[in-house]
Design an enzyme around this catalytic site. Structure first.
Site, mmCIF file in Angstrom:
data_model
loop_
_atom_site.group_PDB
_atom_site.id
_atom_site.type_symbol
_atom_site.label_atom_id
_atom_site.label_comp_id
_atom_site.label_asym_id
_atom_site.label_seq_id
_atom_site.Cartn_x
_atom_site.Cartn_y
_atom_site.Cartn_z
ATOM 1 N N ARG A 67 0.799 -1.223 0.000
ATOM 2 C CA ARG A 67 0.000 0.000 0.000
ATOM 3 C C ARG A 67 0.836 1.279 0.000
ATOM 4 N NH1 ARG A 67 -3.700 -2.828 4.395
ATOM 5 N NH2 ARG A 67 -1.623 -3.624 4.790
ATOM 6 N N ASP A 259 -0.640 -21.009 17.788
ATOM 7 C CA ASP A 259 0.525 -20.456 17.102
ATOM 8 C C ASP A 259 1.501 -21.560 16.665
ATOM 9 O OD1 ASP A 259 2.097 -18.282 16.203
ATOM 10 O OD2 ASP A 259 3.301 -18.302 18.037
ATOM 11 N N HIS A 264 3.446 -26.290 13.237
ATOM 12 C CA HIS A 264 4.848 -26.721 13.358
ATOM 13 C C HIS A 264 4.997 -28.037 14.137
ATOM 14 C CE1 HIS A 264 5.290 -22.787 11.882
ATOM 15 N NE2 HIS A 264 5.409 -22.134 13.027
HETATM 16 C C1 BG6 Z 1 6.082 -18.758 14.157
HETATM 17 C C2 BG6 Z 1 5.307 -18.314 15.365
HETATM 18 O O1 BG6 Z 1 5.234 -19.458 13.277
HETATM 19 O O2 BG6 Z 1 7.142 -19.607 14.568
HETATM 20 C C3 BG6 Z 1 6.233 -17.588 16.341
HETATM 21 O O3 BG6 Z 1 4.257 -17.445 14.965
HETATM 22 C C4 BG6 Z 1 7.409 -18.457 16.677
HETATM 23 O O4 BG6 Z 1 5.548 -17.217 17.518
HETATM 24 C C5 BG6 Z 1 8.079 -18.983 15.419
HETATM 25 O O5 BG6 Z 1 8.331 -17.656 17.413
HETATM 26 C C6 BG6 Z 1 9.148 -20.002 15.743
HETATM 27 O O6 BG6 Z 1 9.866 -20.276 14.585
HETATM 28 P P1 BG6 Z 1 11.395 -20.719 14.674
HETATM 29 O O7 BG6 Z 1 11.780 -21.004 13.261
HETATM 30 O O8 BG6 Z 1 12.145 -19.599 15.315
HETATM 31 O O9 BG6 Z 1 11.382 -21.947 15.538
#
Ligand code: BG6
Length: 509
Positions: A67, A259, A264
Site C-alpha cells: 500500500r 501459534d 509446526h
Molecule cells: C512462528 C510463530 O510461526 O514460529 C512464532 O508465529 C514463533 O511465535 C516462530 O516464534 C518459531 O519459529 P522458529 O523457526 O524460530 O522456531
C-alpha cells in the site's frame, strides 16, 4: 565417542552424490505485503541466496505489491538495505553483499502500489506479469488471504495457460480453528485448484526437519526399531527464550497452542510417526502425514497443560511476565506455553505416548525430538553394582544445534561392572559446509519447480486442527492456567503430566 557416526560414514566415502539442481523456470514472484517484515527478513534474503546459488532463471522477476507510496527506485533501495542487513547478520561468517548478484537482481525488482482489495491493483499486476509464470506469495495478515485470492480469480490472474503456471503461496496462520480452516480451504478452492495452492509451514523448510525422513527411510537400522515394540515414548520440544515481543495484538487472540501446535509441532510429529510413503511424490508423502494425524486419539483435559510466563530471568536479564508486556491484558488468560500428551491409534504406535511442549520465555531456545527406547532387561546385571539400566535415547536436534545424538550405556573402564551414559553425535555444521540459509530457499524453489511435497495439502491442515480442536472447545479457563517463571523449564504441571506416567522431560536449559 563424539562423532563416531560421522567418522564411520567418512570411511564409507562419498555415499552422498549430488546432482546439481536445475534452474527455476522463468516467471514473476509477486509478493503481497512486499514492504512487510516477512519479506524483508526472510523472503528477499532467500531469493538472494537462490540467486547466489545460480538457481534463478534470467527471466525471473520480483513484483512487490503493497500500500505504501513507493517508486521502483525507492523499493530497490529498501531491498538493498534488507539484503545488507541479512548478510551482516551472519555474525562470524559476515560477508558483504555480492555485487554481481545485486547487479543481476536490481533490474528484476518492480513495485506495484495499491490496496489489496482494489481492482486497479490487480490490473497493474496483470500489466507487469502478462502471460508469464506467476507465483503469488501472500505475506499479509490472514484476513487478506481470502479477499486476495478472490480478486486474483476475478482478474483472471490465476488462470493457467498451456505454458504458464499460476501458483499461490499462503502463509500461516491458516485458520483460527478447525471450522475456519475448512472455510478458508473452501474459499480458496472456489478459485484455485488444490495443486495451485502452496500452504507454507516454515518448519518444513528447515534442513533438519527434512532430514527426519532421510534419517528414517534411507538407513536400514532405525526403521525396524521405530515402533511400539521398541519405543517407550517420544518427546517433542519447541522451546523459545523470546517473549511475545511486539506481537501482543496477534498473540493475545492466538496463544501458544494455535501459534505452534496444529502447524509446526504437528509437522514434527507427523514426520516422526508417519509410515513410509511409496515415493517422495508430494501426494504420497502428504497421504501418509494425514493418515497419522487422523489416527491421533481425541485429547482429554488431563492430557493438556496450559501455562503463562510470570516475571523471571532469561540469560541473566530480568524480564516481565506476559501480563506485564505492552499491549497484553493484565488479566490475560492466553497461554504462552502448552504441553500435551497425544496417543496415536494405529498398529505402529498404540500405547506409545507422544508428549509435546512448546512455549515462550523458557530456559533455552531448543527444538528437538527425543525418541526414548525401551530399556533392556535388567536380569543380567542383578549381581553387579549396576542398579538400573539407563534408557537409550535418540535426539534429533532441529535448532539451534542441528544434528542427531544417540545416548546409550557403556562399561566404565575398571575391574568391576559399572555403566556410564555416553553419547554419539552427528553435527550438521561439522559434516556439511552449507552456507546459512533462512529456511525459505527450499520452499520458494520447490514452489517454482512445482514440487509441493514440503507444503501442506488442505487435509493436512485440517487434520492438524482436528487434533487440537478439543482444547479450543474447552475454552480458556483461569483454573487451568499454570504459571511459570520466565527463563524456567516451564510449569510444574507439565512435569506432573509425565510424572503421572513415571517419566520426566529432558532438560531444556
Ligand atoms: C512462528 C510463530 O510461526 O514460529 C512464532 O508465529 C514463533 O511465535 C516462530 O516464534 C518459531 O519459529 P522458529 O523457526 O524460530 O522456531
Amino acid at each position: 565417542m563424539e562423532n563416531i557416526i560421522a567418522s564411520a560414514v567418512s570411511q564409507v566415502g562419498d555415499t552422498h552424490h549430488e546432482a546439481a539442481p536445475r534452474r527455476s523456470p522463468p516467471g514473476s514472484f509477486v509478493i503481497f505485503g512486499g514492504g512487510g517484515d516477512l519479506t524483508r527478513r526472510l523472503l528477499l534474503p532467500a531469493i538472494y541466496n537462490l540467486a547466489c546459488a545460480g538457481l534463478l532463471d534470467d527471466g525471473f522477476g520480483i513484483v512487490a505489491v503493497d500500500r505504501a507510496d513507493l517508486t521502483d527506485e525507492q523499493l530497490r533501495d529498501n531491498v538493498r538495505t534488507a539484503l545488507e542487513d541479512f548478510t551482516a547478520r551472519r555474525g562470524a561468517e559476515a560477508v558483504k553483499l555480492r555485487e554481481d548478484v545485486w547487479d543481476w537482481m536490481l533490474p528484476r525488482i518492480r513495485y506495484v502500489q495499491g490496496d489489496f482489495e482494489s481492482v486497479q491493483t490487480y490490473q497493474a499486476i496483470a500489466d507487469v506479469t502478462a502471460g508469464q509464470n506467476c507465483i503469488f506469495y501472500l505475506a499479509v495478515a490472514a484476513r487478506f488471504f481470502g479477499p486476495i485470492v478472490d480478486r486474483l480469480g476475478e482478474a483472471g490472474l490465476v488462470r493457467e495457460g498451456p505454458d504458464a503456471f499460476r501458483r499461490v503461496i499462503v502463509e500461516k496462520p491458516f485458520g483460527h480453528d478447525l471450522q475456519s480452516a475448512i472455510a478458508l480451504n473452501t474459499r480458496l478452492l472456489n478459485t484455485l485448484e488444490e495443486q495451485q495452492i502452496y500452504r507454507i509451514d516454515h518448519y518444513l523448510g528447515k534442513e533438519t526437519v527434512q532430514n527426519i525422513l532421510a534419517l528414517r527411510f534411507s538407513n536400514g537400522f532405525f526403521e525396524p526399531l521405530w515402533n511400539r515394540q521398541n519405543i517407550d515414548h517420544v518427546q517433542i520440544t519447541a522451546a523459545e527464550t523470546v517473549g511475545v515481543e511486539q506481537r501482543a495484538k496477534f498473540y493475545e487472540g492466538t496463544g501458544a497452542l494455535r501459534d505452534m501446535v496444529p502447524n509446526h509441532v504437528m509437522q514434527l510429529l507427523a514426520m516422526t510417526a508417519m509410515e513410509a510413503p511409496i515415493s517422495f511424490d508430494a501426494d504420497a508423502v502428504r497421504n501418509e502425514k494425514t493418515k497419522v494425524l487422523d489416527a491421533i486419539h481425541p485429547l482429554a483435559p488431563a492430557d493438556v497443560v496450559r501455562g503463562q510466563y510470570a516475571p523471571g530471568t532469561v540469560g541473566a536479564k530480568a524480564v516481565p511476565g506476559y501480563r506485564q508486556e505492552p499491549g497484553v491484558d493484565p488479566h490475560s488468560l492466553t497461554e504462552t506455553y502448552v504441553a500435551m500428551k497425544f496417543g496415536i491409534d494405529n498398529w505402529r504406535w498404540a500405547g506409545v505416548p507422544f508428549y509435546v511442549r512448546t512455549g515462550k520465555r523458557l530456559a533455552a531456545r531448543k527444538t528437538e525430538i527425543a525418541i526414548h527406547f525401551k530399556s533392556a532387561p535388567y536380569a543380567l546385571f542383578r549381581d553387579t553394582p549396576v542398579d538400573k539400566l539407563a534408557p537409550n535415547i535418540m535426539v534429533i536436534h532441529i535448532q539451534p544445534t542441528e544434528g542427531v545424538t544417540m545416548q546409550f550405556s557403556a562399561k566404565i573402564p575398571g575391574p568391576s561392572v559399572r555403566l556410564g551414559g555416553v553419547r554419539m553425535k552427528f553435527d550438521y555444521a561439522e559434516w556439511f559446509s552449507e552456507g546459512p540459509s533462512t529456511g525459505y530457499e527450499t520452499l520458494i524453489y520447490d514452489c517454482m519447480i512445482g514440487d509441493a511435497t514440503l507444503f501442506q495439502r488442505a487435509d493436512n491442515i485440517e487434520a492438524g486442527w482436528r487434533a487440537v480442536q478439543p482444547v479450543l472447545d474447552w475454552g480458556q479457563d483461569a483454573r487451568s492456567l499454570a504459571f511459570y517463571a520466565a527463563g524456567s523449564e516451564g510449569p510444574e504441571a507439565a512435569d506432573a503430566l509425565l510424572a503421572r506416567d513415571h517419566r520426566h522431560w529432558l532438560k531444556i536449559g
